[in-house]
Design a protein around this motif. Structure first.
Motif, mmCIF file in Angstrom:
data_model
loop_
_atom_site.group_PDB
_atom_site.id
_atom_site.type_symbol
_atom_site.label_atom_id
_atom_site.label_comp_id
_atom_site.label_asym_id
_atom_site.label_seq_id
_atom_site.Cartn_x
_atom_site.Cartn_y
_atom_site.Cartn_z
ATOM 1 N N ASN A 34 0.857 -1.171 0.000
ATOM 2 C CA ASN A 34 0.000 0.000 0.000
ATOM 3 C C ASN A 34 0.904 1.234 0.000
ATOM 4 N N LEU A 35 0.877 2.009 -1.089
ATOM 5 C CA LEU A 35 1.837 3.097 -1.228
ATOM 6 C C LEU A 35 1.627 4.224 -0.233
ATOM 7 N N ALA A 36 0.432 4.353 0.320
ATOM 8 C CA ALA A 36 0.187 5.388 1.326
ATOM 9 C C ALA A 36 0.658 4.952 2.715
ATOM 10 N N ARG A 37 1.049 3.673 2.851
ATOM 11 C CA ARG A 37 1.429 3.147 4.165
ATOM 12 C C ARG A 37 2.815 2.492 4.141
ATOM 13 N N LEU A 38 3.677 2.966 3.269
ATOM 14 C CA LEU A 38 5.010 2.366 3.172
ATOM 15 C C LEU A 38 5.773 2.436 4.485
ATOM 16 N N ASP A 39 5.518 3.480 5.271
ATOM 17 C CA ASP A 39 6.228 3.622 6.539
ATOM 18 C C ASP A 39 5.811 2.562 7.548
ATOM 19 N N GLU A 40 4.715 1.835 7.286
ATOM 20 C CA GLU A 40 4.254 0.771 8.179
ATOM 21 C C GLU A 40 4.674 -0.611 7.697
ATOM 22 N N ALA A 41 5.276 -0.704 6.517
ATOM 23 C CA ALA A 41 5.486 -2.004 5.867
ATOM 24 C C ALA A 41 6.730 -2.735 6.333
ATOM 25 N N GLY A 42 7.650 -2.058 6.997
ATOM 26 C CA GLY A 42 8.928 -2.675 7.340
ATOM 27 C C GLY A 42 8.833 -3.687 8.465
ATOM 28 N N ASN A 43 9.786 -4.589 8.493
ATOM 29 C CA ASN A 43 9.945 -5.538 9.590
ATOM 30 C C ASN A 43 11.436 -5.850 9.724
ATOM 31 N N PHE A 44 11.778 -6.838 10.510
ATOM 32 C CA PHE A 44 13.196 -7.121 10.774
ATOM 33 C C PHE A 44 13.958 -7.439 9.491
ATOM 34 N N TRP A 45 13.301 -8.113 8.538
ATOM 35 C CA TRP A 45 13.991 -8.576 7.326
ATOM 36 C C TRP A 45 13.749 -7.676 6.124
ATOM 37 N N PHE A 46 12.732 -6.842 6.189
ATOM 38 C CA PHE A 46 12.373 -6.003 5.044
ATOM 39 C C PHE A 46 12.279 -4.540 5.443
ATOM 40 N N GLY A 47 12.788 -3.667 4.561
ATOM 41 C CA GLY A 47 12.681 -2.248 4.835
ATOM 42 C C GLY A 47 12.524 -1.443 3.555
ATOM 43 N N VAL A 48 11.974 -0.263 3.690
ATOM 44 C CA VAL A 48 11.789 0.654 2.563
ATOM 45 C C VAL A 48 12.867 1.729 2.635
#
Length: 266
Positions: A34-48
């Motif tokens: 979701n491009l409006a929520r990229l700041d919420e998409a990260g986790n330990f293995w994935f980041g923006v």
């Protein structure tokens, strides 16, 4: 509220019908964000926009300058006279160990009620060129699993295909799975496609556990995409499929082609 990002684990199938039959299937995984929520998409293995084993960099898409992807896509929709008041999701391969090559990424554009109204197919070739195909129903209807969206081919992708003919896209989604079908017709009057491609898989929330499982299963997937493109090209050459040189085109050209015509739903 839905998750801000999903992991799609499945496969890609590619089948050429003539002059020689040629088919392959590979396992893959990709992301739907979701491009409006990229700041919420990260986790330990994935980041923006950060270094890591799995990542997404905004400068790989849209205007390629790292600016807000959600705002950029809404501007494209507004300019085309399409609804731009709903969620916009990007489906793409992530960077793995900093590397990615995306033959095609898809921007799913919804209206305020949640209906899918447009899809932008952002196509990249191995020569560093990009072209975008903006797809919508020309009667303004919702895009469903029965909708066929047609556009003229405008960029050289494979040396075994000329820059002519058209693509026909179809998109099917539900809560658990997704599928994209792309048929390439090299002649406008042809009854059967030259090439059929399908990309699909099961969809789960992108969290640390699912991201790690995908990384362990296919840690070098993005490197393999480029290697497999050249491996399959060698096989086509061995089968004596005609070879076409790439026409001249500016490497920074990323113009958008809209629908050719309305295709009868089936």
């Amino acid at each position: 509220m839905s998750a801000p990002a999903y992991l799609i684990r499945g496969q890609v199938m590619h089948e050429r019908m003539r002059p020689a039959r040629h088919r392959f299937v590979y396992p893959v995984f990709c992301l739907r964000l979701n491009l409006a929520r990229l700041d919420e998409a990260g986790n330990f293995w994935f980041g923006v926009n950060r270094s890591g084993l799995m990542s997404l960099r905004t400068h790989d898409y849209g205007s390629r300058d790292g600016s807000d992807l959600d705002a950029w896509m809404r501007a494209q929709l507004k300019e085309a006279g399409l609804p731009h008041d709903g969620e916009i999701w990007l489906q793409t391969f992530p960077r793995l160990f900093g590397f990615v090559f995306n033959p095609v990424s898809f921007w799913y554009c919804h209206d305020g009620s949640g209906a899918l109204r447009a899809v932008l197919a952002e196509v990249n070739n191995t020569f560093g060129e990009t072209h975008r195909y903006l797809l919508s129903d020309l009667d303004g209807r919702e895009i469903t699993a029965h909708t066929r969206l047609v556009c003229a081919k405008a960029m050289h992708v494979s040396p075994f295909c000329e820059v002519r003919g058209s693509y026909r896209f179809r998109f099917r989604d539900n809560d658990a799975a997704t599928m994209i079908g792309i048929d390439y017709y090299d002649d406008a009057g042809a009854e059967t496609p030259l090439i059929h491609t399908a990309i699909g898989g099961k969809r789960t929330a992108l969290n640390s556990e699912n991201a790690l499982q995908a990384l362990l299963a296919q840690p070098f997937m993005t490197f393999g995409i480029v290697a497999k493109i050249h491996w399959q090209a060698w096989k086509l050459w061995r089968k004596r499929v005609p070879f076409f040189r790439k026409p001249d085109r500016s490497p920074d050209s990323a113009a958008t082609t809209a629908n050719l015509k309305k295709e009868i739903s089936s």
